[in-house]
Design a protein around this motif. Structure first.
Motif, PDB file in Angstrom:
ATOM      1  N   LEU A 413      -8.436 -36.725  14.081  1.00  0.00           N
ATOM      2  CA  LEU A 413      -8.707 -37.570  12.912  1.00  0.00           C
ATOM      3  C   LEU A 413      -9.729 -38.658  13.200  1.00  0.00           C
ATOM      4  O   LEU A 413     -10.063 -39.455  12.322  1.00  0.00           O
ATOM      5  CB  LEU A 413      -7.399 -38.232  12.447  1.00  0.00           C
ATOM      6  CG  LEU A 413      -6.345 -37.294  11.854  1.00  0.00           C
ATOM      7  CD1 LEU A 413      -5.029 -38.035  11.666  1.00  0.00           C
ATOM      8  CD2 LEU A 413      -6.820 -36.715  10.530  1.00  0.00           C
ATOM      9  N   LYS A 414     -10.216 -38.701  14.466  1.00  0.00           N
ATOM     10  CA  LYS A 414     -11.175 -39.713  14.900  1.00  0.00           C
ATOM     11  C   LYS A 414     -10.629 -41.129  14.731  1.00  0.00           C
ATOM     12  O   LYS A 414     -11.353 -42.066  14.370  1.00  0.00           O
ATOM     13  CB  LYS A 414     -12.502 -39.550  14.158  1.00  0.00           C
ATOM     14  CG  LYS A 414     -13.222 -38.249  14.485  1.00  0.00           C
ATOM     15  CD  LYS A 414     -14.542 -38.142  13.745  1.00  0.00           C
ATOM     16  CE  LYS A 414     -15.339 -36.932  14.218  1.00  0.00           C
ATOM     17  NZ  LYS A 414     -14.605 -35.661  14.138  1.00  0.00           N
ATOM     18  N   ALA A 415      -9.318 -41.276  14.975  1.00  0.00           N
ATOM     19  CA  ALA A 415      -8.689 -42.595  14.958  1.00  0.00           C
ATOM     20  C   ALA A 415      -8.934 -43.294  16.291  1.00  0.00           C
ATOM     21  O   ALA A 415      -9.232 -42.653  17.300  1.00  0.00           O
ATOM     22  CB  ALA A 415      -7.189 -42.461  14.696  1.00  0.00           C
ATOM     23  N   HIS A 416      -8.819 -44.595  16.302  1.00  0.00           N
ATOM     24  CA  HIS A 416      -9.017 -45.383  17.524  1.00  0.00           C
ATOM     25  C   HIS A 416      -7.879 -45.067  18.490  1.00  0.00           C
ATOM     26  O   HIS A 416      -6.697 -45.312  18.186  1.00  0.00           O
ATOM     27  CB  HIS A 416      -9.033 -46.871  17.173  1.00  0.00           C
ATOM     28  CG  HIS A 416      -9.444 -47.754  18.295  1.00  0.00           C
ATOM     29  ND1 HIS A 416      -8.598 -48.088  19.339  1.00  0.00           N
ATOM     30  CD2 HIS A 416     -10.628 -48.393  18.549  1.00  0.00           C
ATOM     31  CE1 HIS A 416      -9.222 -48.891  20.180  1.00  0.00           C
ATOM     32  NE2 HIS A 416     -10.463 -49.093  19.725  1.00  0.00           N
ATOM     33  N   LEU A 417      -8.196 -44.534  19.668  1.00  0.00           N
ATOM     34  CA  LEU A 417      -7.162 -44.095  20.594  1.00  0.00           C
ATOM     35  C   LEU A 417      -6.332 -45.262  21.122  1.00  0.00           C
ATOM     36  O   LEU A 417      -5.112 -45.145  21.298  1.00  0.00           O
ATOM     37  CB  LEU A 417      -7.783 -43.312  21.754  1.00  0.00           C
ATOM     38  CG  LEU A 417      -8.472 -41.996  21.392  1.00  0.00           C
ATOM     39  CD1 LEU A 417      -8.925 -41.271  22.656  1.00  0.00           C
ATOM     40  CD2 LEU A 417      -7.552 -41.101  20.579  1.00  0.00           C
ATOM     41  N   GLY A 418      -6.976 -46.386  21.399  1.00  0.00           N
ATOM     42  CA  GLY A 418      -6.236 -47.547  21.870  1.00  0.00           C
ATOM     43  C   GLY A 418      -5.258 -48.050  20.821  1.00  0.00           C
ATOM     44  O   GLY A 418      -4.125 -48.431  21.144  1.00  0.00           O
ATOM     45  N   TRP A 419      -5.685 -48.061  19.564  1.00  0.00           N
ATOM     46  CA  TRP A 419      -4.793 -48.496  18.496  1.00  0.00           C
ATOM     47  C   TRP A 419      -3.663 -47.495  18.272  1.00  0.00           C
ATOM     48  O   TRP A 419      -2.547 -47.876  17.890  1.00  0.00           O
ATOM     49  CB  TRP A 419      -5.568 -48.717  17.201  1.00  0.00           C
ATOM     50  CG  TRP A 419      -4.770 -49.425  16.143  1.00  0.00           C
ATOM     51  CD1 TRP A 419      -4.380 -48.949  14.942  1.00  0.00           C
ATOM     52  CD2 TRP A 419      -4.267 -50.770  16.214  1.00  0.00           C
ATOM     53  NE1 TRP A 419      -3.667 -49.887  14.240  1.00  0.00           N
ATOM     54  CE2 TRP A 419      -3.582 -51.024  15.003  1.00  0.00           C
ATOM     55  CE3 TRP A 419      -4.329 -51.773  17.178  1.00  0.00           C
ATOM     56  CZ2 TRP A 419      -2.966 -52.236  14.744  1.00  0.00           C
ATOM     57  CZ3 TRP A 419      -3.707 -52.987  16.920  1.00  0.00           C
ATOM     58  CH2 TRP A 419      -3.034 -53.214  15.717  1.00  0.00           C
ATOM     59  N   ALA A 420      -3.922 -46.219  18.532  1.00  0.00           N
ATOM     60  CA  ALA A 420      -2.861 -45.211  18.446  1.00  0.00           C
ATOM     61  C   ALA A 420      -1.752 -45.531  19.442  1.00  0.00           C
ATOM     62  O   ALA A 420      -0.556 -45.357  19.155  1.00  0.00           O
ATOM     63  CB  ALA A 420      -3.431 -43.820  18.702  1.00  0.00           C
TER      64      ALA A 420
END
Length: 479
Positions: A413-420
């Motif tokens: 989903l191209k979400a921010h990995l750190g925020w995940a």
């Protein structure tokens, strides 16, 4: 233990409407906890059931029994370094909190609060602040602070509400600080399982717990928790003190062991601890002088090393230090026996392919991609992680199970990995508020039962759930 349940202040006294409403909310939470205590087995049973559920899932996708068994055995010992690291987090936190200087500090700061409600809010503040550094430290330190406050004859403090406030370190903020096993695992290439590293690579702490968004979220949760602790604490005639519960608060100090033969001199002398700590200071100095401070802090080995040496220094002699370690070791029992099974589950999820040539984690990632987008991902994953966290109380080890498919969905989903990772961290703390498993060490020190404090914890949960999910969603737009 005698529980006092009357709410009147004499014949004909009327119930305070606010207290009656709070009582109804607490009764609901208590009923839920009593049901959970009756029907929920030990946490280890849930891990075993999870292993069997994943095995059945493998079979359903067409994997062969031989492949499933191989995945189970191959993954069982993959987390040994991380298991030892997390066990040391628990042990070192206990050792530091129970040291003589720490106990004297507790007695000193217990003099600050001037009102019962103020004392409850103060306990919440101290517990959550300590949890940013070490979750085990927050539990022990917070519980001892509650007992010290309860011994004050000039302070009428509700013992139940203060106990719940002492639990907020683990129920609200621990996963957002340096004791976050998910963030620490992602930042340590030596401890990161291949099943996760192949998807995410190393994610430094600067992209997880040290994001400005993480500080904003943590600060708002911190403030909200203190406000709730203050206003939900009973006042006046509704207060239930430790004396009302028949709890003996007399701190019986065991007679300090004394040297009985010349060969014991080294055990009672501060010489060896000081020399050991001197070497440790030299090592830590070279680490910070030669490396990025964030990299030094994110190294779990260095983190545990500092806390361990601090414990040696605070206990001042080896006999006292070793006694504290002996008492602390049981706190790590759940980690030692559960984490190998988490490693097995992670391997079975990611490395055992079905008849279609893909793993369960691949199918789960597709499900999350199908029901979420970049903006709704934090809410979807947050709800899922919170629910699973109640069923599998892992203190962070659950990340090893979730990460392969949760992070694969984030990548897709191209979400921010750190925020995940932070989504997991914030949601991971929510079920702790009503999960009796993590209350046990605290309750043992306080001589209370889960039903005594869970009503106040449930009050926190009612506010935390919408607040955390909203923050996870809105702050994701800034990344």
């Amino acid at each position: 233990m005698t529980h006092v349940t009357n709410v009147s202040d004499g014949a004909g006294a009327k119930r305070d409407p606010a207290a009656a409403q709070q009582g109804a909310l607490a009764r609901l939470a208590i009923a839920f906890t009593e049901w959970a205590e009756k029907w929920f087995p030990d946490a280890f049973v849930f891990v075993v059931l999870a292993v069997l559920a994943v095995a059945l899932g493998n079979l359903a996708t067409g994997a062969t029994p031989a492949a499933i068994a191989k995945g189970f055995g191959a993954g069982f010992w993959t987390l040994i370094p991380f298991t030892m690291q997390m066990a040391m987090v628990a042990i070192t936190g206990y050792v530091v909190a129970s040291s003589p200087p720490a106990t004297r500090l507790i007695e000193w700061i217990a003099r600050f609060p001037q009102t019962g409600r103020g004392a409850v809010a103060f306990v919440a503040f101290v517990s959550m602040a300590a949890s940013y550094f070490n979750w085990a430290l927050s539990l022990v330190f917070g519980a001892l602070l509650v007992r010290a406050l309860a011994r004050r004859t000039d302070l009428r403090m509700d013992y139940r509400a203060a106990g719940a406030a002492a639990y907020l370190g683990l129920g609200a903020t621990w996963a957002l600080g340096l004791s976050s096993s998910a963030a620490m695992l992602q930042a340590n290439p030596a401890s990161l399982p291949k099943s996760i590293s192949d998807i995410t690579g190393v994610i430094p702490l600067s992209q997880t717990i040290f994001l400005w968004q993480s500080f904003v979220m943590g600060g708002l949760i911190f403030a909200a928790s203190i406000i709730i602790a203050y206003y939900s604490a009973p006042a006046d005639r509704f207060v239930r003190t430790a004396q009302d519960y028949g709890i003996d608060l007399g701190e019986k100090q065991a007679e300090a062991p004394k040297q009985t033969r010349p060969g014991e001199w080294f055990e009672f002398s501060p010489v060896l601890p000081l020399l050991l700590v001197l070497l440790a200071v030299g090592f830590v100095y070279t680490e910070f002088a030669s490396k990025d401070p964030l990299l030094v802090i994110s190294n779990l080995n260095t983190y545990n090393f500092i806390f361990l040496m601090l414990g040696v220094l605070l206990h001042w002699n080896l006999r006292s230090f070793l006694g504290a370690v002996a008492k602390a070791v049981p706190t790590a029992g759940g980690v030692l026996i559960q984490f190998p099974l988490y490693g097995a589950i992670a391997t079975m999820l990611t490395a055992v392919n079905g008849a279609d040539g893909v793993s369960i984690s691949h199918h789960l990632a597709n499900i999350f991609v199908g029901i979420a987008n970049t903006h709704t991902y934090p809410v979807v994953i947050g709800i899922y992680s919170a629910v699973l966290g109640f069923l599998v109380p892992s203190g962070g080890g659950k990340w090893i199970i979730e990460a392969p498919y949760v992070m694969q969905a984030a990548v897709d989903l191209k979400a921010h990995l750190g925020w995940a990772v932070q989504v997991y961290n914030a949601a991971e703390a929510l079920p702790n508020l009503i999960n009796p498993f993590w209350m046990l060490p605290l309750l043992g020190v306080l001589s209370l039962k889960a039903r005594d404090i869970v009503g106040f914890c449930f009050t926190q949960l009612l506010v935390h759930v919408p607040l955390v999910l909203f923050l996870l969603w809105i702050l994701a737009y800034t990344l």
